[in-house]
Design an enzyme around this catalytic site. Structure first.
Site, short mmCIF file in Angstrom:
data_model
loop_
_atom_site.label_atom_id
_atom_site.label_comp_id
_atom_site.label_asym_id
_atom_site.label_seq_id
_atom_site.Cartn_x
_atom_site.Cartn_y
_atom_site.Cartn_z
N CYS A 1 -11.22 -9.63 -6.58
CA CYS A 1 -11.90 -10.91 -6.75
C CYS A 1 -10.94 -12.09 -6.64
CB CYS A 1 -12.55 -10.99 -8.12
SG CYS A 1 -13.71 -9.69 -8.45
N ARG B 1 -7.57 -10.69 0.22
CA ARG B 1 -7.46 -9.84 -0.97
C ARG B 1 -8.55 -8.76 -0.99
NH1 ARG B 1 -4.85 -12.69 -5.46
NH2 ARG B 1 -6.21 -11.54 -6.85
N TRP C 1 -15.34 -8.61 -5.68
CA TRP C 1 -15.16 -7.20 -5.31
C TRP C 1 -15.88 -6.43 -6.41
CZ3 TRP C 1 -12.64 -2.71 -7.07
CH2 TRP C 1 -12.33 -1.76 -6.08
N ASN D 1 -12.87 -13.19 -12.80
CA ASN D 1 -12.16 -12.03 -12.25
C ASN D 1 -11.82 -11.13 -13.43
OD1 ASN D 1 -12.10 -13.29 -9.83
ND2 ASN D 1 -9.87 -13.50 -9.71
N GLY D 2 -11.98 -9.83 -13.26
CA GLY D 2 -11.60 -8.92 -14.33
C GLY D 2 -12.78 -8.10 -14.82
N GLU E 1 3.31 7.74 3.56
CA GLU E 1 2.97 6.34 3.82
C GLU E 1 2.21 6.20 5.14
OE1 GLU E 1 2.55 3.72 2.50
OE2 GLU E 1 2.67 2.20 4.06
N GLU F 1 -6.43 4.19 5.82
CA GLU F 1 -7.05 3.01 5.20
C GLU F 1 -7.57 2.00 6.21
OE1 GLU F 1 -4.63 0.34 2.76
OE2 GLU F 1 -2.85 0.99 3.83
N HIS G 1 1.09 27.21 3.70
CA HIS G 1 0.60 27.72 2.42
C HIS G 1 -0.86 27.34 2.19
CE1 HIS G 1 4.55 29.23 1.43
NE2 HIS G 1 5.06 28.06 1.80
N LYS H 1 -6.47 -6.49 -1.67
CA LYS H 1 -5.03 -6.70 -1.54
C LYS H 1 -4.32 -6.60 -2.87
CE LYS H 1 -1.32 -7.64 0.72
NZ LYS H 1 -0.79 -6.49 1.49
#
Ligand code: F6R
Length: 599
Positions: A2, A27, A75, A101-102, A476, A483, A499, A594
């Site tokens: 957010c 973000r 978000w 936000n949160g 990485e 993504e 394996h 982000k």
């Protein structure tokens, strides 16, 4: 995650808020909205919906004059991304409008105790905060009602609040979620990210947790006040705004990600210039004493930064000769292992705001352990709250998929280990300079990498294999490919394939092998033969002095220990071009953010 922008002053608030929201798009978000005071009608006007800020900008009525407002990119955490759940939210009787936000952890308990009869429109925890403030404002002043609400809510928040009955004020408060105040000649901007302050503020300051801020627009000026939760003033520590608009543009590249991949040689050179004085590498003495006095170093990070942490572990152990362990922040926060005495913690975070890391930092600080943050954002929460921090100087990273910050983190971890080392194993200036040149060489050949992607990456899945340092790069590389292209990709230790996972290898499955180390060359080559004979479509990335004639991508030689900074570049290009060919939203991949400010 957010984003928040609010403005009060003598410029048009909606212009500043909408352009601020655009700057925060990187973000990651799924809905957005704005609420402002129409100067003519004196009504609060609200636009909000699921989707892009561009839709908001296209639908906006620009004839309205306004000087105060708040905006948000959401978000989703509580309730689906849709128009109703988008911010801003009004309180029950529409007196207060609020962006948040949160995550409020005890919102259900608060409803049961204080608002049992309230009828909420949305599924969000945010509407509960707005309605609680309204509830308390029946008997208290607005400031008291907000402070009372803040004293009751548990969790993380950055809040901007408008009161329709006193439309000359914006109220702000924060705990755990980031919020900054930026002051310019013509007004005050409040935002969750410094990017939204660029161009509007001459100086700025991150607001501390549990700080309550009141900004008032007066006839010909404005004034602001920062105080703690009981109303006592808090100390101000403003910094000069030193980010310029050009730094956050695409500079002619089609995508931020491509721009940031291409900037990596300059990041390495910048790190040399920032950390080398009179031909000697050095770091902040406080940061050095934290790691130098440790018997064991615990590295805490998430995602890409955690992959940098693995390379850092190698540097601490092989160059500085101090044992190190890497932990996933979200696991460490709630499942702390048995720690050795005299240890130190290194937090690695591009944004410096990742909530999982913050939870660990709070825990280990409470236990009295020394802490060091390595970050790209010196004003971030993790930088401010650790005992010391080191900046990676990668410049603003806008694409959600991290590239240049990863390389910056690896380079700083190397510098730290090198400075700690009693016996210097090589000339770091020389070796890092070679890394920058080797990076440039492969970046210049990016169209060739693009052509390989078209030939090889044609399936729904893909594997990266490597050993030792190359294995870390595989982790990485796999994260980056999945993504942004949504191709299911796994990074494997090459010897581990047989394996179990080798069962997935069949005709045409792409397997990308990374080889940069002499000691494991033959072993990884054997694993390549194993997958090749089972039908895999193999692509090899190698350093020149361990290469074979058939290897598709051969990179300029660099010191083996520094190879992760070079071998990662073709993998970033592979991810970028795969996503491009598949028509994906490269800079803003679905479901991702982000800066991950919720746990
Ligand atoms: C992937 C990526 C993420 C971040 C992770 C931690 O490209 O960027 O995996 O690395 O969310 O974020 P920071 O480094 O900001 O703590």
């Amino acid at each position: 995650m957010c984003g928040i922008v609010g403005y009060i002053g003598h410029r048009k608030a909606s212009d500043i808020i909408l352009s601020g929201l655009e700057k925060l798009e990187y973000r990651g978000y799924d809905s957005c909205g704005i609420c402002f005071l129409d100067d003519l009608s004196h009504d609060f006007v609200m636009y909000k919906d699921k989707g892009r800020v561009r839709h908001l900008i296209d639908d906006f009525d620009y004839s309205m004059s306004n000087h105060l407002g708040i905006g948000h990119t959401r978000w989703a955490t509580h309730g689906k991304p849709n128009q109703i759940n988008s911010h801003p939210h009004f309180s029950w009787n529409q007196r207060f409008a609020l962006v948040h936000n949160g995550v409020i952890e005890n919102y259900k308990e608060l409803i049961a105790k204080y608002l049992p009869n309230a009828d909420f429109v949305s599924e969000t925890d945010t509407e509960v905060i707005a309605t609680l403030i309204e509830h308390f404002s029946n008997t208290l002043s607005v400031e008291e009602a907000i402070r009372k609400t803040l004293s009751l809510i548990e969790g993380s928040y950055a809040l901007l609040i408008l009161d329709t009955q006193h439309p000359e004020f914006i109220y702000a408060a924060k705990n755990k979620s980031p919020l900054l105040i930026g002051v310019g000649e013509k007004g005050v901007t409040l935002a969750s990210d410094v990017m939204a302050l660029v161009g509007n503020a001459d100086k700025y300051m991150p607001i501390e947790d549990k700080t309550f801020t009141v900004v008032e627009k007066t006839e010909d000026s404005y004034q602001y006040r920062l105080c703690d939760i009981i109303g006592s003033p808090v100390e101000e520590s403003f910094m000069e705004m030193n980010i310029v608009l050009e730094e956050i543009g695409k500079a002619g590249y089609s995508h931020y990600m491509l721009k940031e991949i291409c900037e990596q040689p300059s990041v390495v050179r910048k790190i040399i210039s920032k950390y080398m004085n009179d031909d000697v590498f050095s770091i902040d003495p406080k940061a050095l004493s934290i790691v130098q006095n440790a018997k064991r170093i615990y590295i805490i990070a998430a995602g890409t930064s955690m992959h940098a942490g693995y390379v850092g572990k190698y540097y601490f152990e092989n160059i500085a000769k101090v044992p190190a362990e890497v932990f996933i922040a979200s696991e460490f926060a709630y499942n702390m292992p048995l720690l050795v005495e005299n240890c130190a913690f290194v937090f690695i975070s591009q944004s410096g705001e990742t909530a999982d890391l913050r939870a660990c930092l709070v825990n280990v600080k409470a236990l009295g352990y020394p802490t060091l943050t390595i970050t790209n954002v010196p004003t971030s929460t993790l930088a401010r709250e650790a005992d010391a921090f080191l900046e990676i100087f990668a410049g603003p990273e806008i694409a959600v998929a991290s590239t240049k910050a990863y390389v910056g983190q690896v380079a700083i971890l190397l510098v730290v280990a090198y400075v700690m080392a009693k016996k210097k194993p090589f000339d770091l200036h020389h070796e890092l300079s070679r890394v920058a040149v080797a990076m440039e060489a492969i970046i210049d050949k990016r169209e060739y990498v693009h052509s390989l992607v078209g030939e090889k990456l044609t399936k729904r899945n893909c594997f990266y294999i490597g050993r030792g340092l190359d294995y870390y790069t595989c982790l990485e590389a796999a994260l980056k490919l999945k993504e942004i292209s949504y191709i299911q990709t796994e990074g494997f230790a090459a010897g581990e394939l047989k394996h179990g996972t080798i069962a997935l290898i069949e005709d045409g499955v792409p397997v990308i092998a990374i080889i940069s180390q002499h000691a494991i060359n033959n072993n990884t080559r054997a694993n390549i033969r194993e997958v090749h004979s089972r039908g895999a479509e193999v692509l090899v990335i190698s350093l020149n002095n361990v290469s074979e004639l058939t290897d598709e991508i051969v990179l300029m030689d660099v010191h083996e220990s520094l190879s992760p900074m070079v071998t990662v570049i073709p993998t970033q290009l592979i991810s970028f071009y795969s996503a491009l060919d598949l028509g994906k939203d490269i800079d803003k991949p679905r479901n991702l953010a982000k800066s991950v400010t919720v746990e």
